[in-house]
Scaffold this motif. Structure first.
Motif, PDB file in Angstrom:
ATOM      1  N   GLU A 106     103.010  51.736  -9.461  1.00 25.31           N
ATOM      2  CA  GLU A 106     101.962  50.740  -9.641  1.00 25.31           C
ATOM      3  C   GLU A 106     100.643  51.445  -9.331  1.00 25.31           C
ATOM      4  O   GLU A 106     100.522  52.125  -8.323  1.00 25.31           O
ATOM      5  N   GLY A 107      99.687  51.331 -10.226  1.00 23.29           N
ATOM      6  CA  GLY A 107      98.402  51.972 -10.030  1.00 23.29           C
ATOM      7  C   GLY A 107      98.308  53.374 -10.604  1.00 23.29           C
ATOM      8  O   GLY A 107      97.256  54.000 -10.531  1.00 23.29           O
ATOM      9  N   LEU A 108      99.384  53.873 -11.180  1.00 21.68           N
ATOM     10  CA  LEU A 108      99.383  55.245 -11.690  1.00 21.68           C
ATOM     11  C   LEU A 108      98.513  55.388 -12.936  1.00 21.68           C
ATOM     12  O   LEU A 108      97.821  56.391 -13.093  1.00 21.68           O
ATOM     13  N   GLU A 109      98.535  54.403 -13.813  1.00 21.56           N
ATOM     14  CA  GLU A 109      97.714  54.486 -15.019  1.00 21.56           C
ATOM     15  C   GLU A 109      96.230  54.627 -14.655  1.00 21.56           C
ATOM     16  O   GLU A 109      95.520  55.458 -15.212  1.00 21.56           O
ATOM     17  N   GLN A 110      95.776  53.855 -13.682  1.00 18.73           N
ATOM     18  CA  GLN A 110      94.381  53.942 -13.250  1.00 18.73           C
ATOM     19  C   GLN A 110      94.094  55.296 -12.599  1.00 18.73           C
ATOM     20  O   GLN A 110      93.058  55.898 -12.844  1.00 18.73           O
ATOM     21  N   LEU A 111      95.009  55.784 -11.777  1.00 22.01           N
ATOM     22  CA  LEU A 111      94.823  57.077 -11.121  1.00 22.01           C
ATOM     23  C   LEU A 111      94.699  58.200 -12.148  1.00 22.01           C
ATOM     24  O   LEU A 111      93.786  59.034 -12.066  1.00 22.01           O
ATOM     25  N   ILE A 112      95.590  58.227 -13.140  1.00 18.23           N
ATOM     26  CA  ILE A 112      95.532  59.264 -14.177  1.00 18.23           C
ATOM     27  C   ILE A 112      94.239  59.131 -14.973  1.00 18.23           C
ATOM     28  O   ILE A 112      93.575  60.126 -15.253  1.00 18.23           O
ATOM     29  N   SER A 113      93.860  57.910 -15.313  1.00 21.76           N
ATOM     30  CA  SER A 113      92.622  57.684 -16.072  1.00 21.76           C
ATOM     31  C   SER A 113      91.413  58.201 -15.308  1.00 21.76           C
ATOM     32  O   SER A 113      90.561  58.904 -15.862  1.00 21.76           O
ATOM     33  N   GLU A 114      91.313  57.856 -14.030  1.00 15.07           N
ATOM     34  CA  GLU A 114      90.192  58.318 -13.211  1.00 15.07           C
ATOM     35  C   GLU A 114      90.182  59.835 -13.081  1.00 15.07           C
ATOM     36  O   GLU A 114      89.122  60.464 -13.109  1.00 15.07           O
ATOM     37  N   ALA A 115      91.368  60.424 -12.939  1.00 10.98           N
ATOM     38  CA  ALA A 115      91.454  61.880 -12.820  1.00 10.98           C
ATOM     39  C   ALA A 115      90.978  62.566 -14.096  1.00 10.98           C
ATOM     40  O   ALA A 115      90.210  63.536 -14.045  1.00 10.98           O
ATOM     41  N   LEU A 116      91.407  62.062 -15.241  1.00 13.58           N
ATOM     42  CA  LEU A 116      91.004  62.663 -16.512  1.00 13.58           C
ATOM     43  C   LEU A 116      89.510  62.516 -16.762  1.00 13.58           C
ATOM     44  O   LEU A 116      88.833  63.489 -17.115  1.00 13.58           O
ATOM     45  N   VAL A 117      88.978  61.326 -16.578  1.00 21.25           N
ATOM     46  CA  VAL A 117      87.552  61.093 -16.812  1.00 21.25           C
ATOM     47  C   VAL A 117      86.719  61.903 -15.817  1.00 21.25           C
ATOM     48  O   VAL A 117      85.736  62.551 -16.200  1.00 21.25           O
ATOM     49  N   GLY A 118      87.124  61.910 -14.560  1.00 20.48           N
ATOM     50  CA  GLY A 118      86.392  62.674 -13.552  1.00 20.48           C
ATOM     51  C   GLY A 118      86.398  64.162 -13.838  1.00 20.48           C
ATOM     52  O   GLY A 118      85.380  64.843 -13.716  1.00 20.48           O
ATOM     53  N   ARG A 119      87.545  64.670 -14.229  1.00 21.02           N
ATOM     54  CA  ARG A 119      87.654  66.101 -14.537  1.00 21.02           C
ATOM     55  C   ARG A 119      86.840  66.455 -15.776  1.00 21.02           C
ATOM     56  O   ARG A 119      86.156  67.487 -15.809  1.00 21.02           O
ATOM     57  N   ALA A 120      86.875  65.591 -16.809  1.00 23.48           N
ATOM     58  CA  ALA A 120      86.099  65.832 -18.019  1.00 23.48           C
ATOM     59  C   ALA A 120      84.603  65.849 -17.711  1.00 23.48           C
ATOM     60  O   ALA A 120      83.866  66.696 -18.220  1.00 23.48           O
ATOM     61  N   ARG A 121      84.157  64.931 -16.868  1.00 26.89           N
ATOM     62  CA  ARG A 121      82.732  64.897 -16.489  1.00 26.89           C
ATOM     63  C   ARG A 121      82.352  66.139 -15.695  1.00 26.89           C
ATOM     64  O   ARG A 121      81.289  66.699 -15.892  1.00 26.89           O
ATOM     65  N   LEU A 122      83.222  66.543 -14.795  1.00 23.87           N
ATOM     66  CA  LEU A 122      82.959  67.755 -14.004  1.00 23.87           C
ATOM     67  C   LEU A 122      82.836  68.968 -14.921  1.00 23.87           C
ATOM     68  O   LEU A 122      81.913  69.773 -14.778  1.00 23.87           O
TER      69      LEU A 122
END
Length: 129
Positions: A106-122
């Motif tokens: 539970e909450g994994l989809e949001q965690l992966i989404s945040e990780a991908l968007v954050g990494r792409a922005r970085l």
């Protein structure tokens, strides 16, 4: 959706506790993950396409990021999620693709989404410099 406690720079150095389910480790996808990703597709009732699977585990890190989430399930490292985001001049505000085991996590989809968007922005910030 942004989580102020999420550090995309530390992406590959930590495990994450989910609201419900096992702790997960996020890391870049590798060729050896192909079987686990295929199993994830099958668990959702989708027949995985061999070419699509190959693209997920053999991506060009200058153009795309693919992250897998793994967890210890019965003492075996299992793929419980996968997501991808294209890298471009302007960072995307959402991933192109996320698939997770919703029964185990539970909450994994949001965690992966945040990780991908954050990494792409970085990464896009580093390119602009």
């Amino acid at each position: 959706m942004p989580n102020s406690g999420f550090d995309p720079g530390a992406l590959l150095a930590r495990s994450y506790a989910l609201p419900r389910g096992p702790r997960v480790c996020l890391r870049l996808a590798r060729p050896r993950d192909i079987g686990g990703i295929a199993d994830l597709y099958w668990s959702h009732g989708h027949a995985p396409d061999d070419l699509e699977l190959a693209r997920l585990v053999r991506f060009d890190p200058r153009r795309q990021i693919v992250i897998v989430a793994t967890a210890l399930i019965g003492a075996i490292e299992s793929v419980v999620g996968v997501g991808a985001i294209e890298l471009g001049a302007a960072p995307a505000d959402r991933p192109d693709f996320v698939l997770v085991d919703e029964q185990l996590t539970e909450g994994l989809e949001q965690l992966i989404s945040e990780a991908l968007v954050g990494r792409a922005r970085l990464l896009s910030g580093g390119r602009a410099a």
